[in-house]
Structure formats: C-alpha cells, structure tokens
Design a protein around this motif. Structure first.
Motif, mmCIF file in Angstrom:
data_model
loop_
_atom_site.group_PDB
_atom_site.id
_atom_site.type_symbol
_atom_site.label_atom_id
_atom_site.label_comp_id
_atom_site.label_asym_id
_atom_site.label_seq_id
_atom_site.Cartn_x
_atom_site.Cartn_y
_atom_site.Cartn_z
ATOM 1 N N THR A 136 14.599 8.992 -6.165
ATOM 2 C CA THR A 136 14.613 8.982 -4.514
ATOM 3 C C THR A 136 13.221 9.804 -4.271
ATOM 4 O OG1 THR A 136 16.949 9.139 -4.019
ATOM 5 C CG2 THR A 136 15.429 9.697 -2.166
ATOM 6 N N GLN A 137 13.083 11.023 -4.934
ATOM 7 C CA GLN A 137 12.110 11.661 -4.694
ATOM 8 C C GLN A 137 10.325 11.043 -5.133
ATOM 9 O OE1 GLN A 137 12.118 15.386 -6.947
ATOM 10 N NE2 GLN A 137 13.697 16.258 -5.247
ATOM 11 N N VAL A 138 10.730 10.266 -6.159
ATOM 12 C CA VAL A 138 9.703 9.364 -6.806
ATOM 13 C C VAL A 138 9.338 8.382 -5.477
ATOM 14 C CG1 VAL A 138 8.912 7.718 -8.349
ATOM 15 C CG2 VAL A 138 9.947 9.809 -9.063
ATOM 16 N N ARG A 139 10.341 7.871 -4.991
ATOM 17 C CA ARG A 139 10.174 6.656 -4.125
ATOM 18 C C ARG A 139 9.646 7.176 -2.767
ATOM 19 N NH1 ARG A 139 8.900 1.600 -3.276
ATOM 20 N NH2 ARG A 139 9.791 0.618 -1.349
ATOM 21 N N VAL A 140 9.897 8.524 -2.528
ATOM 22 C CA VAL A 140 9.202 8.917 -1.189
ATOM 23 C C VAL A 140 7.986 9.212 -1.641
ATOM 24 C CG1 VAL A 140 9.306 11.195 0.125
ATOM 25 C CG2 VAL A 140 11.521 10.230 -0.615
ATOM 26 N N ILE A 141 7.281 9.739 -2.587
ATOM 27 C CA ILE A 141 6.043 10.071 -2.789
ATOM 28 C C ILE A 141 5.246 8.583 -2.829
ATOM 29 C CG2 ILE A 141 4.200 10.648 -4.727
ATOM 30 C CD1 ILE A 141 6.291 12.719 -5.371
ATOM 31 N N GLU A 142 5.743 7.523 -3.336
ATOM 32 C CA GLU A 142 5.239 6.163 -3.345
ATOM 33 C C GLU A 142 5.151 5.817 -1.967
ATOM 34 O OE1 GLU A 142 7.380 3.895 -5.850
ATOM 35 O OE2 GLU A 142 7.054 4.508 -7.704
ATOM 36 N N LEU A 143 6.180 5.784 -1.028
ATOM 37 C CA LEU A 143 6.069 5.341 0.236
ATOM 38 C C LEU A 143 5.212 6.162 0.986
ATOM 39 C CD1 LEU A 143 9.843 4.667 0.948
ATOM 40 C CD2 LEU A 143 7.906 3.059 0.504
ATOM 41 N N GLU A 144 4.907 7.464 0.734
ATOM 42 C CA GLU A 144 3.839 8.230 1.500
ATOM 43 C C GLU A 144 2.604 8.002 1.182
ATOM 44 O OE1 GLU A 144 4.736 12.345 0.493
ATOM 45 O OE2 GLU A 144 6.439 12.497 2.042
ATOM 46 N N THR A 145 2.385 7.497 -0.076
ATOM 47 C CA THR A 145 0.906 6.900 -0.443
ATOM 48 C C THR A 145 0.695 5.603 0.101
ATOM 49 O OG1 THR A 145 1.269 8.196 -2.662
ATOM 50 C CG2 THR A 145 -0.291 6.491 -2.492
ATOM 51 N N MET A 146 1.667 4.724 0.067
ATOM 52 C CA MET A 146 1.558 3.296 0.814
ATOM 53 C C MET A 146 1.217 3.675 2.388
ATOM 54 S SD MET A 146 4.374 1.370 -1.109
ATOM 55 C CE MET A 146 4.512 0.059 -0.160
ATOM 56 N N LEU A 147 1.979 4.522 3.118
ATOM 57 C CA LEU A 147 1.783 4.708 4.422
ATOM 58 C C LEU A 147 0.459 5.380 4.743
ATOM 59 C CD1 LEU A 147 2.859 4.874 7.162
ATOM 60 C CD2 LEU A 147 3.745 7.466 6.724
ATOM 61 N N GLU A 148 -0.303 6.119 3.900
ATOM 62 C CA GLU A 148 -1.441 6.569 4.061
ATOM 63 C C GLU A 148 -2.613 5.683 3.907
ATOM 64 O OE1 GLU A 148 -4.422 9.261 5.301
ATOM 65 O OE2 GLU A 148 -2.046 9.510 5.063
ATOM 66 N N LYS A 149 -2.195 4.722 2.937
ATOM 67 C CA LYS A 149 -3.308 3.425 2.615
ATOM 68 C C LYS A 149 -3.313 2.667 3.964
ATOM 69 C CE LYS A 149 -3.144 3.569 -2.234
ATOM 70 N NZ LYS A 149 -2.705 2.830 -3.767
ATOM 71 N N GLU A 150 -1.941 2.239 4.321
ATOM 72 C CA GLU A 150 -1.644 1.346 5.436
ATOM 73 C C GLU A 150 -2.394 1.918 6.791
ATOM 74 O OE1 GLU A 150 -0.472 -1.641 5.369
ATOM 75 O OE2 GLU A 150 -0.217 -1.536 3.408
ATOM 76 N N ARG A 151 -2.114 3.104 6.816
ATOM 77 C CA ARG A 151 -3.015 4.041 8.201
ATOM 78 C C ARG A 151 -4.594 3.849 8.170
ATOM 79 N NH1 ARG A 151 0.703 9.338 8.822
ATOM 80 N NH2 ARG A 151 2.386 8.429 9.998
ATOM 81 N N ARG A 152 -5.049 3.831 6.960
ATOM 82 C CA ARG A 152 -6.235 3.663 6.826
ATOM 83 C C ARG A 152 -6.733 2.367 6.874
ATOM 84 N NH1 ARG A 152 -6.033 7.231 2.402
ATOM 85 N NH2 ARG A 152 -6.029 5.733 0.928
#
Length: 1071
Positions: free
Chosen positions: A1021-1037
């Motif tokens: 779950t922690q790995v998934r959270v980090i992946e989603l945070e990275t994807m969220l940052e990319k999508e915001r840009r």
C-alpha cells in the motif's frame, strides 16, 4: 407575592431541577456565543469566549457550540464568518478535548465556507478561505495524532510515546508538522498582506479584528517549531543526510518565514499587551552536527494573565427566585421508599470529586508553570553568558586594534624623521634645488589621485632629460645627483605607500572603535533589561510559591471537610440498614397476605368457568341467526350489482358523448387560432411587422415536437379512449405553435426579397391548411397518420425556405457579431432543456432497473443534476433579461445592433460563455449517463459540475458588467447565481456521499490477515501511495499545461491581439 412571575413558575413546575439547570445553561451558552460572534468589525471579546470555553467543559464537548453556530449567518456576512472561525480556533485549543472529536464531522462545512468566500477577491474573502484551510489542517493533524492536545503542549514523554522508536513514524510526523506550519505561515502572510502597513492598522478596530487570530497562530507555531527541531535531530541521527535534504530545505524556508512573522508581530503595538512574541536565533540549527541540539532553545510565547471578568446577571433570575418563594424545593428525607432501585448519588460526593479534580488540575498547572519558568530563566541565563562572551571578545579585539594603531604611529614618526634627514642634504646646484622643490610639492599633494601622481612623474622624467645635457659641466656632481634622485623617488614611493596604509588602518580602527563602543552600550542596556526580567521572574516565582502554599492550605481544609462528609455517610449507612430490616419484616407479612389472596382467586376462577360455559351456548344460538341474516344480505348484493352494471353502461354512453363534444370544441378552437393566423397576411397593419429567419426557425422547431406529441396522444385516445385531457392540451399547444410559426413566417416574408418572400408566404398558407386538415381528421376520430406526415413535410419545407434566407457565416460581418447573441443564448437554453429531459429519463429508467444502494446512489446524483439544470436554466433566463435591460437603456446608442457593434468584445464574451454553458450541460449529462450505467467515475461528475459553475459564473459576470447596480434584474441574476453555486455544491456533495457509500460497501475485511500478511499488504500500500502521488504531480503539471494551451487557443479563436486589453476587463474596471 403579587410581583412574582406566576406564569413562568407554573410552566416550570413539571420540570426537574436538572432540566431547568440544563435549559439555563443552553440559554447562557447561546447568549455568550451570539455576543462573541457578531457583525461588528471588532476583535472578539475574551469574556464571551471564556464563557463559551467553560461551556464546553460543562457540556463535555462541542455539541452545544455547533448547535448554536450552525444557525449563525456565516454564509451571508464575512465578519460573522471570520469571528466564527476565530472562536472555533479558540475552543479547539483551550476547550474540552471532545471538542476536536465533535468538530471532525463539520470539516465539509468548513470546506464549503472556504470555497464560498474564496470567490470574494477583496476584504475577508481570501482570509476566510485561508483560515478554513488552516482549521481543516489542524483537525486532520489531531485526527492522525489524537494524543496531542488542542493547545499543542505536551511533555517529552508524550512526544516519545507518539513516535516510539520507529524512524518512519518520526519521518511522517515531521512531514505533518511541516504541512501544519506551512498553513499557519500562509495564513499570517494573507492577513498581513491584506493590511496597509503604511498605516497604524493595529490601533484600529478593523485591523485588530484581522490581527486577533494571529495570537493563536503564534502559540501553535512555537510548539510546532520545538517538536520539529527535535524530530529532525533524531532523524539525522538515524538516516543519511541525503535522504533528509527535502526536510532541511522545507525547514529552512519555514524558519525564514517564521522569523519574519515573529519580527513583524513584535513591532505591532496591539500585540504588546496581549502576547510576548518570542524571537528565533540568528542562525538556524545545523542538523548535520549532532551537538547543536544542546544550543536549541524552545521559543516560548507568554500570554499575560487576564483580569477577572465582571459577573454578568444570571438569566431568568426573577423567575428562579419566584420559584423558590412559591414552591418548597427542599427534599424531605422521610421513610425510605424501597422500590428496587439503588439510591441516587449524593450531591456532596459529586462536589468532593469535582473539587478533587480541580485540585489535581491546579497542581498540574503549578508544575507546568514552574517548568516553563525554569526553562525561561535557563534560556535567559544562557543568553546572558553568550552576551558576556561576545563582550569579552570585542574588548580583546579593541585592545589589539589600539596596539596596532600605536605601532603604526611609531613607524610613521620614524619615516618622517628619515625624510627630514634627507631634506638637509647640501643643495649644491640649481638642478638639485629644482628637484628638491618638486619633491616638496609632491610631498604636499600626496593625498591627491593617482593620475596626478603619474603626471608628476612624467614631469620629473622631463627634468631628468634636461639635466642630462648639463652632465658634461658637472661630471663630479652627476653621480651624487643621480643617487639623490633615486633615493628621493624611492622614499617618495615608500612614503606614499606608508601614508596610504596608515590612513586606511586609522579609518578602520576608528570605525571598529565606534562599533565596539556602540555594541558595548547596547550590550549593557540588554544586560540591564535581562537583569530586570530576571528580577520580575523571581518576583513571579515568589508569588507562585505563595499561591502554592495557599492552595495547599485549601487542600488541607478540603481534606478535613472530606473526612466529615465520610463520617456523615457512615451514619447514614447505619440508618439505611435499620430501615432495611424493618422492610424485610413487612415483606414476610405481605407474603402471608399473598397466600390468602391466592386461595380466594382460585374460588373466583371456578365461578368464572361456569359462566364461560353458559356464554358459549348463547354464542352458538346467535351464530345460527347471523347465518340467516347473511343469506339475505347476499341476495341484496346480487341485485345491487345488476343495477350497477346498468348504470355504468348508461354513464359510459354519456361520457362518450361528452368526450366527443369536448374534442369537437377543442378542434374548432384550434382551427380558429390557425385561421386567425392565416388572416394576418391580409391585414394591412401586419405588413410592417418583420422577423429574422433565425427566429422563424426557432419558432418552427416546437411545431414538429407538438406534431409528434399530437400523433402519440391521438393514437392513445383512439385505442383505449383514455387521456382525453392530454389530447385536448396537445391540440391547443399545436394550434398555438402552428399559428405562431405562420405569423412569424409572414413577418419573415416581409423582410425578404420579393420572390423568396412570396414563396415563403405561400408555404405558410399551405402549412396552415394542412394543420386545419389534421385537426379535422383528429375530430372525426379516425387515423390521422397521413395528415400528420403531410403537415410535417409542409413545416419542414417552411424551415428549408427559412434556412435559405439565413445569412451565411461569411456574410456576417465582424461588426454585426451581436446578432449571434440571441441565437447562442437560445441554443444554450435548448441544450439545458434537452440535458434536463435526458436526466429525467435516466432517473425513470434507473428506478425501474435498480434497487437497494445502487438505486439510492443513482437517485441522489440524478436529483442533484436535475436541480442544477433547473438552476442554470433560471440563470440563463435572468441573464437574458439583464441583457435586454442593458440594450434598452442604450448606454448612449440608438439600436441594439449599434450597441453590440460598439461593445463587440463584450458581445464575444457573452457568446463564449453561452457556448461553454451548453457544452458543460451536455458533458454533465454524458457523465451522469456513464455513471448510472456503471462506466463512469464520480470525479468526472464533480469536474463537470464545477466546470458548469465556472461557465455560469463567466456568463453572470459578463451580464453584470454593464448593468446598473440598483437594477432589479441584476439582483435576481445574483440570486440565480447563488442558487447555481448551491446546486453545484449539492452535486459535488452528492457525488462524494455516493462515493463514500460505495467505498463503505466495498470495504475490505482485514480481521483474517496474519501479522506477515498485514505487514506485506502495508508495504504494498505504501508503494502504491508513492506511485499515486507521483502520478498526481504529473497530472497536475499536465493540467496546468492544458489550461495554458486552452487559454491561448481561446484567445486566438476570439481574436485577441497582443498589447490590447480585453473588452470585458475594461468594462469591469469601468464599473
């Protein structure tokens, strides 16, 4: 006795003392909260806030506060909302611990307030939005760390228990504290940014109203800074510096902003009497050096003790006194009534427990104050020692500088003596005298610039050339002259260098001496201030010790009183034992009486059994008589049924005749309406009426819809002879729409060319004739399919002719762009109506297909979307009314076309906003359709609703730009805009609620997992959270880039030019 309030006394007779006390408590709390949160732009009064905080302890939570606060006009008055947030922050810090738990469910309320007031660009709008973010961050922080109290003050043991020995806990804890600190700093920056710092804002009521919440931010930030420094030192002792580089960067940025915040707050006169603002060290702590933690000093913000508040009069005091005078409220301690319940708790025991809790609380407060005073004294002593060390170092540097200056003076005197000795050389010849004079001049002007010195050297070289011609006459003296020249030049350069060095060193020494003397005087003043503070702290320490002794004496008195109460309790227990024995004796006597009564009851039962047998015999005889009566009634029922059938057949014939008459009447009225429209072509006054082809097309489209409805309703009526009212209504609607289309067709033919106009007029006549033929067929009751098809063809032919009359896009000039406004608004209205109709169909379908939670979710979402569509439709209608009002006023123009031509930028904004609203409605309908089918997402629906709100806001602003402030239409438009915002919020809230329901339904059960499986799933779950945070940052840009591209493309399509301001913005600035 006549002056007592008898009605209120009578009304309270049925209430217990606890209910009366609770009612008085609720009244006092309501009065205190309403006094604290008012619409006056002044700081919140501390006495009302204090009463509210005490109420949370009496209520054991914040339920009473939220009950009263939700009724306040926080959404209508920004000052009331600002004070509500301030009071909420106070009770979260200083109120009962359950206040934080009770406030968790109101986070959505804070979110809505922040979004609502965030649209207000001036005044308190942005401040309220920032304050809501801060309070939500505080609630989230305490929800994640429930052990931390609301005032953020905890011991080192509690701090160690929260994180334990796990490095990951410290890592996450430091991130949460940094987020909390960033919100505090953003909030204070917004507050200071809203003030005009060139004025004394802290001495005005409006400025104090804005600055008052910063005191709570100062208190919270001190604790956060201390825990953050300790956490980072522990992290650096366990992890590598590269891993914590992000933490250090965020801390350094926060340190600079926090230091500036404290400095700005300390200079305000308003804070000087309310809080002692701490000062951070000059340099931030170096986490790479573990020994620097010993230099860390916790910043302490001291809030001075407040004076005792003036006692306020109790609520309903005359009534309470009247109750005491009229009713005897003393409880008699007579015979003990044994009813199986335990005795009620004694009020004295409750008083003793409450006093003991207060004593324990006072002891803890005394211990806390002692520890804080000790920390403050120790920090002040450390600062004094640091100042003394700095003073000694400055004194040593000053002595060293004085010694250096004395040595330089000696060297200068020696150089001067050597120059005097050289000046006494024999002046044998004129050339030597000339050189001596030049040397004397150079000596006088040695302080001039280097360029003049170079020029003098060049002159000196010329003189040497002249002397070379006279060498033959003075061979013996030539060598002496050359040596003298060389010595003079060398001495001259050395003298200049020495003098420059001496001058620089003297200036530096004088500057250092001035600085040292200034610093010495400043340090002496600081030392005196620190001595005075230490004395004050010692005085406060002595006063606290005296207070401690007094509290100890009060504790001793309370303990003696406790022993007396315990003795009274023992005596009462003995009395109760005696009463219990007497009651046991009475119980034995009652048992004997019970046995005797049981014997009597058995005798009565035998007698009742005999009576029952007699009653059964009578029942059998009555049943026979009832059966005979039933047969007679059955015969009468059959006779009534035959009579009913006869009457129904007779009434059916009458109803058919009535239906026929109504249908004929409706058909005749419809034909009269169409005939009247056809006769308008022959009316000479109607020849001056004109109409555009676009409007004719808009009026012809409803005719096709009414034809379809007429065919459906006529088929339903001819098949089952039902729904006559629907058929007559459809006939009336068709007749009016057909007549409207015919009238506007004739008006359009007046403005067209001769041949197309005549063709259009003939087509309108044919259409009217076909409509009348259709009504005749409907009136006869037979099939009308061919007449409907013929009428549809005629109407479509009229629409084709109208489309030929519509000017093409290349014929529409740029200055006539205003002609497209009504068309775009009409198409937008139509798109909204179609979307609302589609949503209604989806709602009906989902009620037929779905059940349970899925039906509840779909109904909630579709109902919210329907309400949003209705609100948008009303907003568009109000916007069109405001636009018509603007055009009618003219603003200096004569016609609508001239007005739109003059303000074509504003017109382009209206068209763009209308297109965006129509597109948003279609997108929302598609998203809702996908969501109901199970193919969409709740987030898509939220984004579509927010996009529609933004588009309607653009349309509202574009309509408001040129309207008068006192216009009735403008006020109605504002109300419609608020309704759209509320409907949008309802859609988003419904989507979130539905998402939560679905998530709760699909909640996973972890109770069957083992320790290894739980740890494994946690890491995944922690790995998934980090992946989603990275994807969220990319999508915001990506979202930011898309918005920039959309802005550029919209500018190109609307014809924006570089260096030219937007017309809508100009109108907004003018208004």
């Amino acid at each position: 006795m006549s002056s007592l309030h008898l009605p209120r006394v009578v009304s309270q007779r049925g209430k217990s003392s606890l209910e009366v006390e609770r009612e008085n408590f609720e009244k006092r709390q309501a009065v205190a909260i309403n006094k604290a949160i008012n619409s006056q732009e002044t700081p919140v009064k501390e006495k009302h806030v204090r009463n509210t905080i005490l109420g949370t302890f009496q209520d054991n939570g914040g339920g009473m506060f939220w009950t009263v606060a939700t009724k306040l006009p926080v959404q209508g008055n920004p000052i009331v909302c600002w004070k509500f947030l301030h009071v909420l922050h106070k009770i979260l810090r200083d109120g009962h611990p359950n206040v934080i738990i009770d406030s968790m469910k109101y986070r959505s309320h804070l979110t809505d307030l922040g979004k609502l007031w965030g649209h207000l660009k001036e005044g308190y709008g942005k401040l309220i939005a920032s304050y809501c973010k801060l309070l939500k961050q505080k609630l989230a922080f305490h929800r994640k760390f429930p052990r931390i109290p609301g005032n953020m003050m905890m011991t080192d043991e509690t701090f160690n228990k929260i994180c334990g020995s796990d490095v990951n806990s410290y890592f996450e804890f430091s991130i949460d504290m940094l987020d909390y600190l960033d919100e505090i700093l953003s909030f204070q920056q917004a507050v200071f940014g809203s003030l005009d710092m060139s004025r004394a804002n802290s001495m005005t009521m409006s400025g104090q109203c804005r600055l008052a919440p910063l005191i709570l931010c100062i208190l919270d930030s001190c604790q956060l800074y201390d825990y953050l420094v300790k956490s980072l030192f522990r992290l650096h002792s366990s992890l590598t510096p590269d891993t914590l580089s992000g933490h250090r960067e965020r801390f350094l940025k926060g340190y600079k902003r926090l230091k500036q915040f404290y400095h700005s707050s300390a200079t305000l006169q308003y804070f000087k009497n309310l809080v002692q603002v701490p000062a951070l060290p000059e340099e931030p702590p170096n986490f790479l050096i573990a020994s620097d933690i010993s230099k860390h000093v916790k910043p302490v913000a001291v809030v001075p003790s407040e004076p005792e508040p003036e006692p306020e009069p109790e609520l309903d005091t005359p009534e309470v006194e009247s109750v005491g005078n009229l009713i005897d409220t003393t409880e008699e301690m007579g015979a003990f009534n044994f009813n199986g319940r335990p005795p009620e708790p004694d009020e004295r025991d409750q008083l003793i427990e409450r006093l003991q809790r207060e004593i324990e609380f006072l002891k803890q407060e005394m211990h806390r104050m002692k520890t804080e005073d000790g920390r403050i004294i120790q920090s002040l002593k450390d600062e004094i020692s640091k100042m003394e060390k700095l003073l000694s170092e400055l004194r040593l540097s000053a002595d060293k500088a004085l010694k250096d200056s004395e040595t330089l003076k000696k060297e200068r005197d020696e150089a001067q003596a050597s120059l005097d000795a050289l000046a006494k050389l024999p002046e044998a010849e004129k050339q030597a005298k000339a050189n001596q004079e030049k040397f004397q001049k150079m000596k006088d002007i040695y302080g001039k610039l280097r360029e003049e010195h170079v020029q003098l050297l060049r002159n000196h070289a010329d003189v040497t050339k002249q002397l070379a011609s006279e060498k033959k006459a003075a061979d013996e003296k030539e060598q002496v002259i050359k040596e003298a020249k060389m010595d003079l030049q060398r001495l001259e350069e050395e003298k200049q260098v020495i003098h420059n060095n001496l001058q620089k060193s003297a200036d530096e020494v004088t500057g250092q001496l001035a600085e040292v003397t200034g610093k010495c005087s400043m340090l002496e003043k600081q030392k005196e201030d620190l001595d005075s503070k230490v004395k004050n702290l010692e005085d406060s320490k002595s006063s606290l010790e005296s207070q401690l002794e007094e509290s100890q004496t009060s504790v001793a008195s309370l303990e003696s009183r406790l022993s007396e109460v315990q003795q009274g309790g023992d005596q009462r227990e003995q009395e109760l034992c005696g009463q219990l024995s007497s009651l046991q004796a009475t119980l034995s006597t009652t048992q004997k009486e019970y046995e005797e009564s049981e014997k009597k009851l058995s005798e009565q039962v035998s007698q009742l059994q005999a009576q029952l047998d007699q009653t059964l015999a009578e029942k059998a005889s009555k049943e026979e008589s009832l059966n005979q009566t039933l047969d007679e009634l059955q015969k009468q029922l059959d006779q009534l049924r035959t009579e009913k059938q006869d009457s129904e057949s007779r009434l059916g014939g009458q109803i058919d005749d009535l239906h026929k008459k109504l249908l004929e009447r409706g058909v005749s009225e419809g034909k009269a309406i169409i005939q009247d429209a056809l006769e308008q072509n022959e009316n000479p006054t109607h020849t001056t009426v004109t109409c555009t082809a676009e409007y004719l097309l808009m009026r012809a489209e409803p005719v096709l819809e009414s034809l379809t409805q007429l065919q459906q309703s006529h088929g339903a009526y001819t098949g089952e002879k039902k729904d006559l009212d629907i058929l007559i209504g459809t006939i009336s609607m068709f007749s009016h729409r057909m007549s409207d289309c015919i009238v506007h067709g004739f008006a359009t033919s007046h403005s067209a060319q001769i041949e197309p106009g005549e063709e259009l007029a003939n087509a309108c006549r044919d259409t009217g004739s076909s409509g009348m033929a259709l009504l005749d067929a409907v009136g006869k009751g037979g099939s009308a399919t061919s007449e409907v098809d013929d009428c549809i063809q005629k109407v479509q032919y009229v629409m084709k002719l109208a489309e030929d009359l519509v000017p093409k896009m290349e014929d529409v000039k740029a200055e006539e762009i205003g002609d497209l406004v009504d068309k775009e608004m009409s198409s937008t209205t139509k798109a909204i109506e179609e979307a609302a109709k589609k949503i209604e169909e989806m709602l009906q379908k989902t009620r037929e297909d779905n059940t349970g939670i899925e039906l509840e979710v779909n109904e909630r979402i579709l109902d919210a979307c329907t309400a949003l569509m209705k609100a948008i439709k009303v907003l568009i209608e109000k916007s069109r009314d405001v636009q018509r009002e603007i055009v009618l006023q003219g603003r200096g123009t004569s016609t609508a076309k001239d007005f739109y031509k003059k303000h074509h930028r504003w017109t382009e904004g209206l068209i763009s906003a209308a297109k965006a609203v129509g597109f948003g409605a279609s997108t929302l309908m598609e998203a809702a359709d996908k969501l109901v089918k199970g193919e969409g997402k709740f987030e898509e629906l939220m984004v579509c609703a927010q996009e529609i709100a933004a588009s309607t806001a653009q349309l509202t602003v574009a309509s408001k730009v040129k309207a008068d402030r006192g216009s009735q239409g403008l006020s109605e438009l504002s109300r419609a805009s608020k309704e759209v915002n509320e409907a949008t919020g309802n859609v988003v809230a419904s989507a979130k609620t539905a998402s939560q329901i679905v998530e709760d339904k699909n909640l996973m059960d972890f109770s069957q997992l083992s320790l290894h499986d739980t740890k494994k799933m946690e890491m995944q779950t922690q790995v998934r959270v980090i992946e989603l945070e990275t994807m969220l940052e990319k999508e915001r840009r990506k979202l930011g880039d898309l918005r920039k591209q959309h802005y550029n493309l919209a500018g190109e399509s609307e014809g924006w030019e570089e260096g030219e301001e937007n017309g809508l913005g100009e109108d907004v600035n003018k208004s």
